[in-house]
Design a protein around this motif. Structure first.
Motif, PDB file in Angstrom:
ATOM      1  N   GLY A  49      -6.323   5.702   0.492  1.00  0.00           N
ATOM      2  CA  GLY A  49      -5.083   4.925   0.564  1.00  0.00           C
ATOM      3  C   GLY A  49      -4.437   5.042   1.936  1.00  0.00           C
TER       4      GLY A  49
ATOM      5  N   ALA B  39       0.835  -1.210   0.000  1.00  0.00           N
ATOM      6  CA  ALA B  39       0.000   0.000   0.000  1.00  0.00           C
ATOM      7  C   ALA B  39       0.867   1.256   0.000  1.00  0.00           C
TER       8      ALA B  39
ATOM      9  N   GLN C 101       0.937   4.232  -2.910  1.00  0.00           N
ATOM     10  CA  GLN C 101       0.308   5.489  -2.498  1.00  0.00           C
ATOM     11  C   GLN C 101       0.530   6.624  -3.505  1.00  0.00           C
TER      12      GLN C 101
END
Ligand SMILES: [Zn+2]
Length: 244
Positions: free
Chosen positions: A124, A109, A113
């Motif tokens: 996010g 993640a 981003q």
């Protein structure tokens, strides 16, 4: 299925209803849970088990197929409440479940981003905060690929890496049942490879599914989608064909 109990657990995330399917395996000596849901799901698990005449305080082991939040989210709360429960996972997954290493899902993640469109950036960051908040446990017991757990007549640990590097599935030989975790999902009644955006290694995931063709499987329990039992051989073949 004898002594195999599927626990449908419902969650609401934003406005969508999600159902996940942790599974219980029971014999005269043990009660094992395979994956245990999102954070705060202990009361839901307890409720679902009660309907089947079972209770969390009978639990002897929890097998975690991989360290995603929907599979280990409630692990710490269950372990705190029932400290004798033993936690099993693969060697590769262990450092993420104990928090020694940073979650691979969080790393993914974070890496994504900057690539998100402006409108999704806040979402996010929220996802990252959520993943960071998943509670880890102090210790786990590791199991190896091909190891047979002496429960329910023998449960083989299958290396089904791809979705995550240490992802495992469980094969209950006597009943020809596969507990697939996230190696496979059922979507709109169809058996599929799990959500591509969450695959950490596509080639490994494909090899894992190819390898499942070597097993005599009549039923598959997917964590997302539940029980699948229509012509497993052809269904797996269809998925494998789609790789080329
Ligand atoms: Zn999952």
């Amino acid at each position: 299925m004898q002594n195999i109990f599927i626990l449908p657990i419902t969650f609401h995330l934003d406005n969508t209803e999600l159902i996940i399917y942790p599974t219980l395996l029971k014999d005269a000596h043990e009660l094992i849970m395979v994956d245990c849901g999102y954070p705060d799901s202990m009361p839901k698990l307890e409720h679902a088990m009660k309907k089947m005449g079972l209770s969390l305080n009978q639990l002897t082991k929890i097998v975690i197929t991989h360290h995603d939040h929907d599979h280990m989210g409630a692990l710490k709360e269950i372990k705190d409440r029932y400290p004798l429960v033993q936690i099993l996972c693969s060697r590769e997954e262990a450092p993420y479940i104990t928090g020694q290493s940073k979650s691979l899902r969080l790393q993914q993640a974070e890496a994504l981003q900057d690539t998100l469109p402006e409108s999704e950036k806040e979402g996010g960051l929220m996802f990252q905060r959520f993943i960071s908040s998943i509670q880890k446990v102090d210790s786990v017991t590791t199991v190896n690929s091909a190891e047979i757990l002496p429960i329910c007549g023998g449960i083989e640990i299958l290396d089904t890496k791809g979705h995550m590097p240490g992802h495992i599935s469980l094969y209950i030989k006597e009943q020809k049942v596969l507990i697939a975790g996230d190696a496979l999902v059922v979507e709109n009644g169809k058996l599929c490879m799990a959500m591509p955006q969450y695959l950490l290694n596509k080639r490994d995931a494909q090899d894992s599914i190819r390898n499942l063709q070597n097993y005599d499987i009549e039923k598959i329990i997917c964590y997302h989608g539940g029980l699948y039992q229509s012509d497993i051989k052809n269904s797996l073949q269809e998925i494998v064909k789609s790789f080329t």
